[in-house]
Write an enzyme that holds these catalytic residues in place. Structure first.
Site, PDB file in Angstrom:
ATOM      1  N   ARG A 108      56.720  51.713  70.150  1.00 16.13           N
ATOM      2  CA  ARG A 108      56.414  50.652  69.204  1.00 16.13           C
ATOM      3  C   ARG A 108      57.792  49.791  68.235  1.00 16.13           C
ATOM      4  NH1 ARG A 108      59.579  55.084  66.984  1.00 16.13           N
ATOM      5  NH2 ARG A 108      57.752  56.102  68.469  1.00 16.13           N
ATOM      6  N   GLY A 122      61.314  48.787  70.167  1.00 15.64           N
ATOM      7  CA  GLY A 122      61.249  48.487  71.235  1.00 15.64           C
ATOM      8  C   GLY A 122      61.366  50.048  72.491  1.00 15.64           C
ATOM      9  N   HIS A 123      60.765  50.833  72.049  1.00 14.00           N
ATOM     10  CA  HIS A 123      60.610  52.373  72.810  1.00 14.00           C
ATOM     11  C   HIS A 123      59.604  53.371  72.420  1.00 14.00           C
ATOM     12  CE1 HIS A 123      63.197  53.013  69.299  1.00 14.00           C
ATOM     13  NE2 HIS A 123      62.450  53.707  68.721  1.00 14.00           N
ATOM     14  N   ALA A 124      59.509  54.703  73.180  1.00 14.90           N
ATOM     15  CA  ALA A 124      58.760  55.511  72.733  1.00 14.90           C
ATOM     16  C   ALA A 124      59.572  56.595  72.823  1.00 14.90           C
ATOM     17  CB  ALA A 124      57.263  55.517  74.010  1.00 14.90           C
TER      18      ALA A 124
END
Ligand code: TYD
Length: 139
Positions: A103, A56-58
């Protein structure tokens, strides 16, 4: 800072090959021969409760190989336009994730281990943790 304009199609599953013996297999990852970046950090996720979603981040710069060292899970890749779901369940296969992509990881099987080989040490400022912020930066 601008995000790299990589897409989900720049990510692929790489076969790191294996040394196969009657008593079991060995997969070797060495800087140089079979990984396109220098590994500066290795970490692994385990004991993930059923139904949990991780990631839950890039990242602005971080490049990674993601390996199902045990069991299985799925990785969702998102470039702001395209979404791709990748199922990993073999320790010799690595999903190469390039920088600039959102992702998430889900569907962890019981006892699974997600091993991550990363191109840099942990840098808080390399993370984008909000999906809307990611979409804005991606434009
Ligand atoms: P986070 O990156 O949010 O995990 P995931 O994306 O897999 O859900 O990290 C979870 C916690 O672990 C957070 O408090 C930061 C810490 N952490 C480190 O201290 N060093 C690291 O290398 C990583 C990956 C996480």
């Amino acid at each position: 800072m601008k995000l790299k304009n990589n897409t989900v199609f720049d990510c692929s599953v790489v076969d790191m090959s294996k040394v196969n013996t009657v008593s079991g297999n060995i997969t070797v990852v060495e800087n140089g021969p079979n990984i396109p970046f220098e590994v500066k950090r290795v970490y692994y996720l385990y004991d993930v409760p059923g139904g949990e979603v991780r990631g839950g981040h890039a990242h602005y710069e971080l490049e990674q190989y993601i390996v199902a060292a045990s069991g299985s899970f799925e990785v969702i890749l998102d470039d702001g336009v395209n979404r791709k779901r990748v199922f990993l369940n073999r320790p010799n296969l690595a999903l190469h994730i390039v920088p600039g992509l959102w992702r998430e990881l889900d569907n962890f099987s019981s006892g699974s281990i997600c091993m991550v080989l990363a191109s840099n040490i942990y840098e808080v400022n390399d993370y984008i943790r909000g999906y809307n912020e990611f979409l804005k930066l991606k434009k």
